[in-house]
Write an enzyme that holds these catalytic residues in place. Structure first.
Site, PDB file in Angstrom:
ATOM      1  N   HIS A 124       0.813  -1.218   0.000  1.00 33.61           N
ATOM      2  CA  HIS A 124       0.000   0.000   0.000  1.00 33.61           C
ATOM      3  C   HIS A 124       0.849   1.273   0.000  1.00 33.61           C
ATOM      4  CE1 HIS A 124      -4.040  -1.782   0.583  1.00 33.61           C
ATOM      5  NE2 HIS A 124      -3.312  -2.802   1.019  1.00 33.61           N
ATOM      6  N   ASP A 134       3.473   9.335  -1.205  1.00 35.34           N
ATOM      7  CA  ASP A 134       2.269   8.616  -0.797  1.00 35.34           C
ATOM      8  C   ASP A 134       2.045   7.480  -1.777  1.00 35.34           C
ATOM      9  OD1 ASP A 134      -0.030   8.158   0.710  1.00 35.34           O
ATOM     10  OD2 ASP A 134      -0.585  10.276   0.720  1.00 35.34           O
TER      11      ASP A 134
HETATM   12  C1  GDG Z   1      -2.197   4.059   3.085  1.00 38.84           C
HETATM   13  C2  GDG Z   1      -1.162   4.656   2.122  1.00 38.84           C
HETATM   14  C3  GDG Z   1      -2.840   4.500   0.279  1.00 38.84           C
HETATM   15  C4  GDG Z   1      -8.500  10.798   7.324  1.00 38.84           C
HETATM   16  N1  GDG Z   1      -8.885  11.547   8.379  1.00 38.84           N
HETATM   17  C5  GDG Z   1     -10.022  10.993   8.837  1.00 38.84           C
HETATM   18  C6  GDG Z   1     -10.328   9.884   8.050  1.00 38.84           C
HETATM   19  N2  GDG Z   1      -9.367   9.788   7.133  1.00 38.84           N
HETATM   20  C7  GDG Z   1      -9.402   8.795   6.047  1.00 38.84           C
HETATM   21  C8  GDG Z   1      -9.459   9.451   4.696  1.00 38.84           C
HETATM   22  C9  GDG Z   1      -8.953   8.326   3.803  1.00 38.84           C
HETATM   23  C10 GDG Z   1      -7.992   7.579   4.730  1.00 38.84           C
HETATM   24  O1  GDG Z   1      -8.247   8.020   6.061  1.00 38.84           O
HETATM   25  C11 GDG Z   1      -6.548   7.939   4.425  1.00 38.84           C
HETATM   26  O2  GDG Z   1      -6.164   7.258   3.272  1.00 38.84           O
HETATM   27  P1  GDG Z   1      -4.899   7.724   2.429  1.00 38.84           P
HETATM   28  O3  GDG Z   1      -4.867   6.897   1.221  1.00 38.84           O
HETATM   29  O4  GDG Z   1      -5.022   9.173   2.144  1.00 38.84           O
HETATM   30  O5  GDG Z   1      -3.618   7.524   3.356  1.00 38.84           O
HETATM   31  P2  GDG Z   1      -3.009   6.406   4.400  1.00 38.84           P
HETATM   32  O6  GDG Z   1      -3.809   6.333   5.640  1.00 38.84           O
HETATM   33  O7  GDG Z   1      -1.586   6.789   4.604  1.00 38.84           O
HETATM   34  O8  GDG Z   1      -3.132   5.006   3.624  1.00 38.84           O
HETATM   35  C12 GDG Z   1      -1.855   5.418   0.999  1.00 38.84           C
HETATM   36  C13 GDG Z   1      -3.746   3.774   1.257  1.00 38.84           C
HETATM   37  O9  GDG Z   1      -3.006   3.131   2.302  1.00 38.84           O
HETATM   38  C14 GDG Z   1      -4.569   2.694   0.569  1.00 38.84           C
HETATM   39  O10 GDG Z   1      -3.749   1.804  -0.127  1.00 38.84           O
HETATM   40  O11 GDG Z   1      -3.625   5.294  -0.585  1.00 38.84           O
HETATM   41  O12 GDG Z   1      -0.901   5.917   0.082  1.00 38.84           O
HETATM   42  O13 GDG Z   1      -0.230   5.496   2.821  1.00 38.84           O
HETATM   43  O14 GDG Z   1      -9.994   7.444   3.462  1.00 38.84           O
HETATM   44  O15 GDG Z   1     -10.761   9.858   4.431  1.00 38.84           O
HETATM   45  N3  GDG Z   1     -11.420   9.103   8.227  1.00 38.84           N
HETATM   46  C15 GDG Z   1     -12.253   9.434   9.257  1.00 38.84           C
HETATM   47  N4  GDG Z   1     -12.000  10.509  10.079  1.00 38.84           N
HETATM   48  C16 GDG Z   1     -10.918  11.318   9.891  1.00 38.84           C
HETATM   49  O16 GDG Z   1     -10.746  12.301  10.636  1.00 38.84           O
HETATM   50  N5  GDG Z   1     -13.354   8.697   9.468  1.00 38.84           N
END
Ligand code: GDG
Length: 469
Positions: free
Chosen positions: A160, A368
């Site tokens: 990921h 990322d």
């Molecule tokens: C890893 C990889 C890859 C954020 N704040 C809140 C909240 N979030 C949710 C967002 C989004 C998720 O968390 C974050 O996903 P990302 O993809 O942006 O980043 P990582 O957590 O680092 O995820 C990344 C992912 O895995 C999938 O393969 O894309 O590159 O690092 O959905 O909305 N959700 C809630 N409250 C918050 O305050 N409920």
């Protein structure tokens, strides 16, 4: 689709989605849970709990149609495996932060120990025809441990996070051993072709590997298939959420508190890879360079704390608190402040409402794997009057989202320029860019990701060659 095989999903943490209306845990959990319903099977991982002595006792629960099997770990496992090798060694290294990567033998030993423990606990659950799908950097050597126990099933791995460039990867002590263990998989998936190529380059340079088209690599006496499978969001679920009362209320609330102003929003786990300091400096530069626009914007940065027991995460919080205070101190007026910095977790439906009210989605990670926030922001926009996505060119998502305003996240001036451009963009251009972005978000959603990976893993034509079992 009829699916004869069971799917065994393995990830460090096990998060089946909550019931509708409750706070849910995100697109990935939804997709995996849906895959498990479709294929039946089990989701295995750490319970999140510790125990004084590891017993390997499984806690098997049926939750909303998904069977989960979890195991407790010891406190020392948490220190050496989770907070240690996973989050203090591999996470910074794979995000190009060699300055933050800690290399301790005890971490490596803890990582191997937990992967072995996972394999031994999981082994009795595996049936001969199961497909096994292992997730992320915590569990890279798990296939090797399973093979040692005689498991001959097809095993896939999905990373990921980014796979780093060869010169970065070789900073890891025993990098070759780690990569060699990956050749016990049948299929290795990355988010982008770039990470897939970086992996290939490592194998060709460090392991005398050869490429065997299409998408196959041979090294260490074994052959593995690789592919890129860009992850997406659950578009249907997101669309439903946008229509919910909570999303609408939040959207209305944010619209009401930004009357005569444009909302710029950032949403990220509080993590140094997300480029928050540089983003704050970019917003500060924008305010300095555009006195006439100052009263026309409000920036909201939501960053729920994560991995708080790792020092680097405590330090970044302090620096960001200071920076946000400086920006408001410098530019706020008696009736107005330009910046809101919020360190708490919001429900997903509330976040959807906030995205919907924002004229600019500011997503500027330094690195990322993919970045799902960029896709959520796009999915939340009003097709008639959409906002503008400003996106780091170092997010995996930039490969699919070229109609965003792509920026260098290390450059506050670049961020400031993009903000100015986004805020002054004509509606016709906003609509044109958004349509292309949205099309991609819909086409390459989480279901497409899941189905393409599982289909490639299940592909009977792809026989395992040279497996050491
Ligand atoms: C890893 C990889 C890859 C954020 N704040 C809140 C909240 N979030 C949710 C967002 C989004 C998720 O968390 C974050 O996903 P990302 O993809 O942006 O980043 P990582 O957590 O680092 O995820 C990344 C992912 O895995 C999938 O393969 O894309 O590159 O690092 O959905 O909305 N959700 C809630 N409250 C918050 O305050 N409920």
């Amino acid at each position: 689709m009829t699916a004869p095989q069971r799917l065994v999903v393995v990830s460090n943490r096990v998060n089946p989605p909550a019931a509708q209306g409750e706070e849910s845990v995100g697109g990935l959990a939804m997709a995996l849970a849906a895959a498990l319903k479709q294929y039946s099977g089990v989701w295995f991982g750490w319970s999140g709990q510790t125990t004084p002595e590891f017993t390997g006792e499984l806690n098997v629960v049926e939750q909303r149609g998904v069977t989960t099997a979890t195991v407790d770990l010891e406190e020392i496992d948490l220190d050496e495996y989770y907070n240690g090798y996973a989050n203090k060694t591999l996470w910074p290294l794979f995000h190009y932060r060699t300055d933050l990567a800690a290399f301790h033998r005890a971490f490596g030993e803890g990582y191997r120990r937990v992967n072995r423990r996972f394999a031994e606990t999981l082994r009795p659950l595996i049936q001969p025809n199961d497909l096994i799908w292992i997730h992320d950097y915590h569990l890279i050597p798990l296939a090797r441990e399973l093979r040692r126990l005689g498991v001959k099933n097809r095993i896939g791995f999905f990373l990921h996070v980014p796979w780093p460039a060869h010169q970065v990867m070789i900073n890891l002590p025993r990098h070759r051993q780690l990569v060699e263990s990956m050749f016990d998989y049948d299929l290795i998936g990355f988010h982008t072709a770039e990470y897939q190529q970086a992996f290939e380059e490592y194998v060709l340079n460090e392991a005398d590997g050869v490429t065997l088209p299409p998408g196959r690599l041979r090294a260490f006496g074994r052959t593995v298939e690789t592919g890129s499978f860009p992850i997406g969001i659950d578009v249907d679920d997101f669309a439903r959420m946008m229509k919910s009362g909570r999303a609408r209320r939040m959207r209305d609330l944010m619209t009401a508190c930004t009357v005569f102003r444009h909302l710029i929003v950032g949403v990220d786990r509080l993590d140094y890879s997300k480029g928050l300091e540089e983003r704050f400096l970019g917003f500060e530069t924008f305010l300095q360079q555009n006195p006439d626009l100052r009263r026309e914007v409000l920036m909201l940065q939501i960053a729920p704390p994560s991995r708080e027991s790792v020092e680097a995460y405590q330090e970044i919080r302090g620096r960001l608190d200071a920076l946000s205070g400086r920006i408001n101190g410098e530019f706020a007026d008696v009736d107005w402040a330009p910046f809101r910095w919020v360190n708490r977790n919001y429900r997903r439906d509330e976040l959807a409402g906030i995205y919907g009210a924002a004229r600019v989605g500011l997503v500027t990670p330094l690195r990322d794997g993919m970045n799902l926030v960029a896709k959520e922001y796009v999915a939340a926009q009003d097709p008639e009057d959409p906002g503008v996505l400003v996106l780091s060119r170092f997010a995996g998502a930039a490969r699919q989202m070229e109609e965003a305003l792509l920026v260098n996240p290390n450059s506050p001036e670049d961020i400031a320029d993009a903000l100015k451009r986004a805020l002054s963009m004509e509606k016709a251009e906003r609509v044109r860019r958004w349509q292309a972005l949205y099309e991609n978000v819909v086409r390459e959603d989480v279901t497409a990701w899941r189905d393409s990976f599982v289909a490639a893993l299940a592909d009977e034509g792809a026989t395992r060659q040279g497996l050491a079992v």
